[in-house]
Design an enzyme around this catalytic site. Structure first.
Site, mmCIF file in Angstrom:
data_model
loop_
_atom_site.group_PDB
_atom_site.id
_atom_site.type_symbol
_atom_site.label_atom_id
_atom_site.label_comp_id
_atom_site.label_asym_id
_atom_site.label_seq_id
_atom_site.Cartn_x
_atom_site.Cartn_y
_atom_site.Cartn_z
ATOM 1 N N ASP A 171 5.058 -2.267 71.634
ATOM 2 C CA ASP A 171 5.013 -2.537 73.071
ATOM 3 C C ASP A 171 4.461 -1.297 73.765
ATOM 4 O OD1 ASP A 171 5.755 -3.107 75.824
ATOM 5 O OD2 ASP A 171 7.182 -4.559 75.033
ATOM 6 N N CYS A 180 4.467 -8.021 79.140
ATOM 7 C CA CYS A 180 4.982 -8.443 77.833
ATOM 8 C C CYS A 180 4.791 -9.918 77.514
ATOM 9 C CB CYS A 180 6.467 -8.086 77.738
ATOM 10 S SG CYS A 180 6.788 -6.317 77.888
ATOM 11 N N LYS A 205 11.131 -7.834 68.365
ATOM 12 C CA LYS A 205 10.755 -8.368 69.668
ATOM 13 C C LYS A 205 9.676 -9.437 69.547
ATOM 14 C CE LYS A 205 9.625 -6.867 74.355
ATOM 15 N NZ LYS A 205 9.463 -5.706 75.252
ATOM 16 N N HIS A 254 -7.071 1.758 96.342
ATOM 17 C CA HIS A 254 -7.280 0.323 96.513
ATOM 18 C C HIS A 254 -5.950 -0.281 96.954
ATOM 19 C CE1 HIS A 254 -7.881 -3.911 95.386
ATOM 20 N NE2 HIS A 254 -9.176 -3.669 95.462
ATOM 21 N N ASP A 267 1.164 -5.233 72.724
ATOM 22 C CA ASP A 267 0.999 -6.256 73.762
ATOM 23 C C ASP A 267 0.199 -5.748 74.959
ATOM 24 O OD1 ASP A 267 3.010 -4.556 74.644
ATOM 25 O OD2 ASP A 267 4.404 -6.157 75.205
ATOM 26 N N HIS A 268 0.279 -4.473 75.231
ATOM 27 C CA HIS A 268 -0.463 -3.827 76.329
ATOM 28 C C HIS A 268 -0.299 -2.331 76.173
ATOM 29 C CE1 HIS A 268 3.513 -3.250 78.054
ATOM 30 N NE2 HIS A 268 3.707 -4.561 77.976
#
Length: 540
Positions: free
Chosen positions: A44, A84, A132, A255, A317-318
């Site tokens: 993760d 996630c 997980k 932004h 996942d990222h």
């Protein structure tokens, strides 16, 4: 002692001779004389840029380096949604986020959804998963859900604890993240007891929570995970002098979506350079601990004589912003958040190969089926990675360009106040928001601006327009944004009705309680106004 064994592992030849290609559709029946085992390790929050130069210089990752030397590394791999549950839903389904409507950490796949593992099991694979998963609906806190549902409301509230570091008291502690180590041990024990003597090929999944930040109890029970926690043992793996202090835009020049994210993540206050460097150092140390768990699996395969029979895949996942762009966590299309590691090694996989073309996590599903020799469904969003990594296809040019030269990532969850869409090509990263008109887009030339500090959308209107048209040909993003907006209202109304008279007390004490309790009536009124806009009064 574990890390000392790397050289021993490195001495063994991993790649079995690949049979000659016959020009037919790729598949394990052709690529391998016997169906290989498959092992997928998914961590993760791992920044994919740490797996190649120059990011690889900041922390020692011996087992990731081992996979690089003996396998194929994808240098431009991306999450399909930088959070996630939606990201994992894409990986397990092979479909883009909007196709499964996995909008946030509460809304993922149906529990009975047929995943690639289910398909492999039906085709004779022995399957097991530990750790997980987090790709089905119904999980995560009430705070996480409500924050996602109310992101269009006209208020600005801190939803996270201030990012901080915490050092384990025991200097030599190796197993800091106990839950992950227990799951790693379970996976190793399963390999020893169940897989080593089995005549069936197996597919094993191990999901790790590291290097995700830990909960922050000092911020209150309803705050999220903003603590970077490790021990001196792992900090010694970090090259402190190589840590880069990220450049920040002034708050007034950010932004608007970035400002909202920075504020809700409690990052708009003052941070010293030492604080920022420590957060990044602790994060890198957590990555080193993650690498060691991957190493336990690789070593177990070697000791059991399974390494030359098993395809090993590592990804995440990222990523993790770790204070880049004045943020931590993920929920962003910036490289630190959206760029993931992706490495494949094993029999028939090309060694020491770096692939620069863009790929994403939806490619895991077809790759798994392709390894097993299972025909690929026609409706998948992803493409098999075997043409880019297999020894069988290294001289087959007609298979090289099957994957399109772009990837899609989208985000619809909390800490961001507009649905976000990223189209990543070889050079460009184009980010569109909401309906494409109400929020200005962003365009970055990653070849000249890898840190994504200069939005050049207005400077290059032709490029911006062309990429926007391409994005709209892939996804009708204004329509998707409207669907998410309506979903958020409907879900919030259901939740509000379910708690009845306790509503005011419950909503005031979610993760945003420190700000909410200062002006509770103001924030309740803001929600009421949001619900009344473009909604059926009878429903409200």
């Amino acid at each position: 002692m574990l890390l000392l064994w790397v050289s021993v592992v490195a001495a063994s030849a991993l790649a079995a001779p690949a049979p000659g290609a016959d020009g037919q559709r790729r598949g394990a029946i052709q690529a391998w004389p016997d169906a290989p085992n498959v092992l997928l390790v998914v961590s993760d929050s791992f920044d994919g840029r740490l797996t190649f130069y120059p990011g690889s210089q900041v922390v020692k990752l011996p087992f990731i380096n081992f996979m690089k030397a003996h396998g194929t590394s994808f240098l431009n791999a991306y999450t399909n949604s930088p959070i996630c549950c939606p990201s994992r839903a894409a990986m397990w389904s092979g479909l883009f986020t909007h196709l499964t409507e996995s909008w946030n950490n509460f809304k993922g796949l149906d529990p009975n959804y047929t995943t690639w593992m289910d398909v492999m099991e039906k085709h004779g694979y022995r399957t097991q998963k530990f750790g997980k998963l987090d790709y089905t609906s119904g999980h995560h806190s009430i705070s996480n859900r409500v924050e996602a549902w109310t992101r269009d409301v006209a208020f600005l509230l801190r939803q996270e604890g201030r990012p901080m570091v915490n050092l384990a008291p025991k200097k030599t502690k190796v197993r800091v993240m106990q839950v992950d180590w227990k799951n790693t041990d379970r996976a190793v024990n399963w390999l020893r007891k169940e897989a080593s003597n089995s005549t069936q090929p197996f597919v094993l999944y191990l999901g790790l929570n590291l290097p995700h930040p830990y909960p922050s109890p000092s911020s209150g029970e309803n705050f999220g995970s903003s603590t970077f926690h490790t021990s001196r043992y792992w900090l010694k793996k970090v090259s402190y002098d190589a840590i880069k202090i990220p450049k920040w835009s002034p708050l007034s020049e950010m932004h608007p979506v970035d400002y909202y994210s920075s504020y809700t993540k409690n990052c708009t206050g003052k941070f010293t350079e030492k604080e920022i460097k420590n957060i990044r150092a602790f994060y890198y140390a957590m990555c080193a601990e993650t690498d060691a768990m991957l190493g336990e699996i690789i070593l177990a395969l070697r000791q059991l004589g399974l390494l030359q029979k098993t395809i090993v895949i590592y990804t995440s996942d990222h990523g993790e912003l770790a204070m880049e762009h004045r943020q931590f966590y993920k929920m962003s299309m910036y490289e630190a958040s959206s760029h993931v590691p992706l490495l494949i090694m094993g029999p028939g996989i090309q060694a020491n190969l770096q692939v620069s073309s863009v790929v994403s996590l939806v490619d895991i599903y077809p790759t798994m089926l392709d390894i097993a020799g299972i025909p690929l469904p026609q409706n998948l969003s992803g493409y098999s990675l075997l043409p880019s990594s297999s020894e069988m296809f290294k001289n087959e040019q007609k298979f090289k360009n099957l994957h399109p030269p772009w990837i899609l990532s989208e985000f619809h969850g909390c800490n961001v106040n507009a649905s976000t869409y990223m189209l990543r090509t070889n050079q460009w990263k184009y980010i569109a928001y909401s309906d494409g008109a109400s929020v200005l887009p962003q365009l970055f030339d990653l070849s000249s601006d890898p840190d994504e500090l200069t939005n050049i959308a207005a400077k290059f209107p032709e490029v911006t327009s062309s990429l926007d048209q391409k994005l709209r040909s892939i996804i009708n993003y204004p329509k998707v944004s409207a669907s998410v907006h309506q979903y958020n209202k409907e879900q919030f109304i259901k939740w509000k009705q379910s708690i009845g008279q306790n509503y005011s007390n419950v909503i005031a004490n979610l993760r945003w309680h420190q700000d909410w309790l200062k002006k509770p009536k103001k924030y309740e009124n803001a929600i009421d106004q949001w619900l009344k806009s473009h909604s059926d009064a009878k429903t409200i």
